[in-house]
Structures are given as structure tokens and as C-alpha cells.
Scaffold this motif. Structure first.
Motif, PDB file in Angstrom:
ATOM      1  N   HIS A 331       0.833  -1.209   0.000  1.00 45.22           N
ATOM      2  CA  HIS A 331       0.000   0.000   0.000  1.00 45.22           C
ATOM      3  C   HIS A 331       0.864   1.255   0.000  1.00 45.22           C
ATOM      4  O   HIS A 331       0.579   2.219  -0.749  1.00 45.22           O
ATOM      5  N   ARG A 333       3.916   1.579  -1.127  1.00 51.39           N
ATOM      6  CA  ARG A 333       4.582   1.722  -2.424  1.00 51.39           C
ATOM      7  C   ARG A 333       3.630   2.266  -3.491  1.00 51.39           C
ATOM      8  O   ARG A 333       4.000   3.143  -4.276  1.00 51.39           O
ATOM      9  N   LEU A 334       2.399   1.740  -3.507  1.00 55.11           N
ATOM     10  CA  LEU A 334       1.416   2.210  -4.484  1.00 55.11           C
ATOM     11  C   LEU A 334       1.057   3.669  -4.226  1.00 55.11           C
ATOM     12  O   LEU A 334       0.932   4.462  -5.165  1.00 55.11           O
ATOM     13  N   HIS A 335       0.925   4.023  -2.958  1.00 54.87           N
ATOM     14  CA  HIS A 335       0.593   5.402  -2.608  1.00 54.87           C
ATOM     15  C   HIS A 335       1.722   6.350  -3.006  1.00 54.87           C
ATOM     16  O   HIS A 335       1.471   7.445  -3.534  1.00 54.87           O
ATOM     17  N   ALA A 337       3.925   5.801  -5.414  1.00 51.23           N
ATOM     18  CA  ALA A 337       3.988   5.867  -6.879  1.00 51.23           C
ATOM     19  C   ALA A 337       2.934   6.811  -7.439  1.00 51.23           C
ATOM     20  O   ALA A 337       3.198   7.590  -8.363  1.00 51.23           O
ATOM     21  N   ARG A 338       1.728   6.766  -6.870  1.00 49.07           N
ATOM     22  CA  ARG A 338       0.672   7.670  -7.333  1.00 49.07           C
ATOM     23  C   ARG A 338       0.986   9.120  -7.001  1.00 49.07           C
ATOM     24  O   ARG A 338       0.659  10.024  -7.759  1.00 49.07           O
ATOM     25  N   ALA A 339       1.598   9.307  -5.829  1.00 50.85           N
ATOM     26  CA  ALA A 339       1.952  10.673  -5.432  1.00 50.85           C
ATOM     27  C   ALA A 339       3.020  11.253  -6.355  1.00 50.85           C
ATOM     28  O   ALA A 339       3.020  12.451  -6.630  1.00 50.85           O
TER      29      ALA A 339
END
Length: 339
Positions: A331, A333-335, A337-339
């Protein structure tokens, strides 16, 4: 290296514990102490996470009191004095007679303590089941790890006293499989007392000015109710470890040393989780710990009928916590990457 400072006292206690084990029973005792310490730590790591959940809301004064006096109660009270008290009540013996029995007739001591296993399991299982259900059955909870399961549980919070109802159903269902009306009644009474003690601990926290957090874990700002709640939680976690230790040895000193070393490491993990902000950094870790508590509660109820090795219990908890940690890392890492 920064994390190692939290384990200084645990490592020191381990060294003295291993030396004490050797003086009591030689190298075989050293091995048993090490095994018991590993089992206790693995069984109680979820306890460390829940401890950290409560402690992070406490003021520093009560936090330090728990970390000092709480560990003394955990090591000497819950893992030495409390089993002696259980044997005294079951066998109707005085304190000195029980100590004499434990030191010089360990087989008889183990037999009496094991005979009360169904009552111990009912009390501890009911208390831990309430801890588990209170976290997940909450209409205000909006963070889910295992969403297909946790989201419906959240909605059950609209049902008045749902946690109590499910815990009572678990107690009655498990008692139905016991042999003999007397044993069934003992199991039910002990389970109801576990339920009552949880309600009292939770209620005192609310009366003393606690605040509701996600999962409805009430923590008193004054600290005393939180302190007592954590001690009761530790007692529930320690029951199975104390009973299971007799599968390895009947020596009370060796059991006390091994479980004490494990309890010290649980304290160290608690310190690290609180002061490093681990629960805030890994959002699902707390969920994994409470699922492990639910699994332990279920194992306590099932273990009255079928023997479940402590290694299996510890492995289930470790897998659940490891899976929640991995989900938290994903979670993050995904957050990022989106940021």
C-alpha cells in the motif's frame, strides 16, 4: 542499530536466564529455556502490537509505569504466581503447599493445572474473542485489510451488543462438545467471567474519560484503566503458553525463566512499535494482530476438544502479521507511486 537499543534489557535478561537454566538443569535446561522463549515470543507478538495500540494513546507517565511494573507483573505474576493460584484453588491447597508441590512434585502440579485447562481456555478465549470482535464490529471503522470479510463485520456494529452475542454463542457451542454436565457448566461459568471481566475493563476506561478510536478500543487518558486492560490482555495471552510449557518440562523454575525471557522480548517489541511509530507507518499491521488474536481465541475454544501444538498457534499468528505487514508495504509503495 537504532532498533537494537530497544532490546538491550531483553538480551541481558536472556543471558542471565540461560545461565540460570544451566544452573538448574544443565545444557538440556538451557535448550528448553531457549525453545520456551521463542515460542512465547512468537505466540505473543500480536500482544505486542495490541499493547502498542493502547500505549500510544497513554501519557508518558503511565506508559513508563506499564513498561516497568507491567513487565514485572507479566513475568512474575502471570507466569509464576497466577498458575500457582489456579492450582491452589482447584486443589484447595494453601500457598506454601502449592509451592512445595510445584518444586518437589512437578508431575502432580502439572496434572492439577492441566485439569483446569478447560476453564482457563474458556476465560482467556472469551476475553480475547471480545478484544477481536470489538475491533472489527464497529460502524465507524473505515480502514479494511481483508475488505470482503471486514466490511460486513463493520456493518454488524449496527446490531446492539453484537460482540457479546457472538462470544456467548462461541462459549455455548464449544461447551456442548465437552463430556459431562459438570465440566460443561465449569466451562460456561469461566467463559462468562471472561466476558464480564472484559466488559468491566472496557467500561472503566469509558468512565474514567477514555476516548473512542477506530475499532472502539477505549483507552483511558488517566492511564490506570489502560494499564489494567493491558494486564488482563497479557494474562489471557499467557494462559496457553503456561499450559503448553508442560509439554516440554515440568520444572517450574525452567518454565518461569523461559516464559520470562519471551515476555521481555514482547516488551522490547512493544517499545519499538510505540517509539518508532511503526503502527502509523504500516496501516494494516494492527489488523493482522487483531486477526491473530481472533485466531488464538478460536484455538483456545477448539483446543479444549482437540490438542493443537503451540508451534501451530504461533505459526498462524506469525503468518497473519507477516501478511498484514506485506500488504502495508505494498500500500505504501502504491501510494508513493501515485503521489
Amino acid at each position: 542499530m537504532q532498533n537494537l537499543k530497544y532490546f538491550t534489557w531483553s538480551i541481558g535478561f536472556t543471558v542471565f536466564g540461560l545461565i540460570g537454566g544451566y544452573l538448574v538443569g544443565g545444557w538440556s535446561a538451557v535448550f528448553i529455556v531457549a525453545v520456551l522463549a521463542v515460542l512465547e515470543t512468537s505466540l505473543s507478538f500480536d500482544n505486542a502490537v495490541v499493547n502498542a495500540t493502547v500505549l500510544r494513546h497513554m501519557d508518558e507517565k503511565w506508559r513508563q509505569r506499564f513498561l516497568l511494573w507491567g513487565i514485572l507483573i507479566a513475568v512474575f505474576g502471570m507466569r509464576i504466581v497466577f498458575p500457582l493460584a489456579i492450582v491452589g484453588v482447584v486443589a484447595n491447597m494453601g500457598p506454601m503447599a502449592v509451592i512445595d508441590l510445584a518444586l518437589f512434585k512437578p508431575d502432580d502440579y502439572a496434572r492439577i493445572l492441566t485439569s483446569a485447562h478447560h476453564e482457563i481456555a474458556a476465560f482467556g478465549g472469551a476475553f480475547l474473542m471480545m478484544v477481536f470482535l470489538k475491533f472489527f464490529i464497529d460502524v465507524n471503522k473505515d480502514t479494511h485489510w481483508l475488505a470482503p470479510i471486514e466490511a460486513p463485520l463493520t456493518q454488524l456494529g449496527r446490531l446492539e451488543a453484537a460482540q457479546i452475542m457472538f462470544t456467548l454463542l462461541a462459549i455455548l457451542s464449544s461447551s456442548a462438545w465437552l463430556d459431562g454436565a459438570e465440566q460443561r457448566m465449569e466451562f460456561i461459568v469461566a467463559g462468562v467471567w471472561g466476558l464480564i471481566v472484559y466488559i468491566l475493563a472496557d467500561g472503566i476506561g469509558a468512565i474514567m474519560g477514555g476516548e473512542e478510536g477506530e475499532g472502539s478500543q477505549v483507552v483511558a487518558k488517566t492511564g490506570f484503566a489502560g494499564f489494567m486492560y493491558l494486564e488482563l490482555l497479557d494474562a489471557s495471552f499467557s494462559f496457553d503458553g503456561v499450559i503448553g510449557a508442560f509439554a516440554l518440562t515440568n520444572s517450574l523454575p525452567i518454565i518461569a525463566i523461559g516464559l520470562g525471557v519471551g515476555a521481555m522480548f514482547v516488551r522490547s517489541f512493544t517499545l519499538m512499535l510505540v517509539y518508532r511509530g511503526t503502527l502509523e507507518a504500516y496501516r494494516y499491521l494492527e489488523h493482522g494482530a487483531f486477526w491473530a488474536i481472533g485466531a488464538l481465541a478460536a484455538i483456545m475454544f477448539i483446543g479444549v476438544h482437540v490438542h493443537i501444538p503451540e508451534t501451530i498457534t504461533g505459526l498462524i499468528g506469525a503468518v497473519l502479521i507477516a501478511a498484514s505487514l506485506w500488504s502495508s508495504i505494498r500500500h505504501n509503495r502504491l501510494h508513493a507511486a501515485r503521489a
